[in-house]
Design an enzyme around this catalytic site. Structure first.
Site, mmCIF file in Angstrom:
data_model
loop_
_atom_site.group_PDB
_atom_site.id
_atom_site.type_symbol
_atom_site.label_atom_id
_atom_site.label_comp_id
_atom_site.label_asym_id
_atom_site.label_seq_id
_atom_site.Cartn_x
_atom_site.Cartn_y
_atom_site.Cartn_z
ATOM 1 C CB SER A 150 -0.879 0.016 1.255
ATOM 2 O OG SER A 150 -1.521 1.269 1.414
ATOM 3 C CE1 TYR A 166 -3.903 -2.121 5.163
ATOM 4 C CE2 TYR A 166 -3.082 0.106 4.792
ATOM 5 C CZ TYR A 166 -3.613 -1.075 4.301
ATOM 6 O OH TYR A 166 -3.835 -1.209 2.946
#
Length: 262
Positions: A150, A166
């Protein structure tokens, strides 16, 4: 004789395993691989979601099947590898996509939430890659591993996101990709990562509901991603068109990661 561009991107006769494949980015990539000729095995936790996704792929003429598994649990990961190899034979392409996020201020972040995110987002990638490579790729000296990271893993994070686990896990995915590529290049296995930006999905819904308009303003292309944007990169990394690309990551984010201070 050199192959044509169509031949380089052709995945006929190949088998792909896509985790987190029942919706969102995983299903998008499964479509891309299947449309290029690959047989596709989807995995996620919920059988009902998988049945619906496989029906969608089959309606598009794709050879697809499913195996339910929780990729945060080692026993489930081992079973997923075993069942996949028993049912379809060799795995040529592994897409590690299953992921989770949890929002909380760093000072109050629950340790069990940290462990949940890390177990699925990076530990699970390693365990499944290890099993598939040892049993299907290394001996054949061939394989493609695609890890979904990401742009959140590229460093920093707006304070109002509060997704430290995350972000940390996705940064680890990028380093994991590079390290694994260096170790397994001798076996003809390429390992690359895709770093999506903000694409509407169940995982990003909370963030986009709160600051979606702001994120669009900060993106050079002035729009979020859509249901097609990962297809080309996934196919490049999975096919012989990308056979000399390994240890790399590519951001699919409308240019957001290129903005200074972005």
């Amino acid at each position: 004789m050199n192959r044509t561009i169509q031949q380089l991107f052709d995945l006929a006769g190949k088998t792909a395993l896509v985790t987190g494949g029942s919706r969102g980015l995983g299903l998008q990539m499964a479509h891309a691989l299947g449309e290029a000729g690959a047989r596709v095995v989807l995995s996620s936790r919920k059988a009902a979601d998988l049945e619906e996704a496989v029906a969608e792929l089959q309606a598009a003429g794709i050879d697809a099947r499913w195996i339910a598994a929780d990729c945060s649990k080692e026993d489930d990961i081992r079973r997923l590898a075993d069942e996949t190899l028993e049912r379809v034979g060799e795995v040529d392409i592994l897409v590690n996509n299953a992921g989770a996020a949890w929002g909380a201020p760093a000072e109050d972040y629950p340790i069990d939430a940290w462990d949940k995110v890390m177990n699925l987002n990076i530990r699970g990638y390693f365990i499944l890659s290890q099993h598939i490579a040892k049993r299907s790729m290394i001996a054949r000296k061939s394989g493609r591993i695609i890890n979904i990271a990401s742009i959140a893993g590229l460093g920093g994070n707006p304070a109002d996101h509060r997704t430290i686990a995350y972000n940390t896990s996705k940064g680890a995915v990028i380093t994991f990709t590079q390290a694994l590529a260096c170790e397994w290049g001798r076996y003809g296995i390429t390992v690359n990562a895709i770093c999506p930006g903000f694409i509407p999905s169940k995982l990003t819904k909370g963030t986009l509901d709160k600051i979606g308009d702001e994120l669009v303003r900060r993106t050079p292309l002035l729009k979020l991603g859509d249901d097609e944007d990962l297809k080309g990169t996934a196919l490049l990394f999975a096919s012989d068109a990308g056979k000399h690309i390994t240890g790399q990551w590519l951001a699919i984010d409308g240019g957001m990661s290129a903005v200074a201070g972005g």
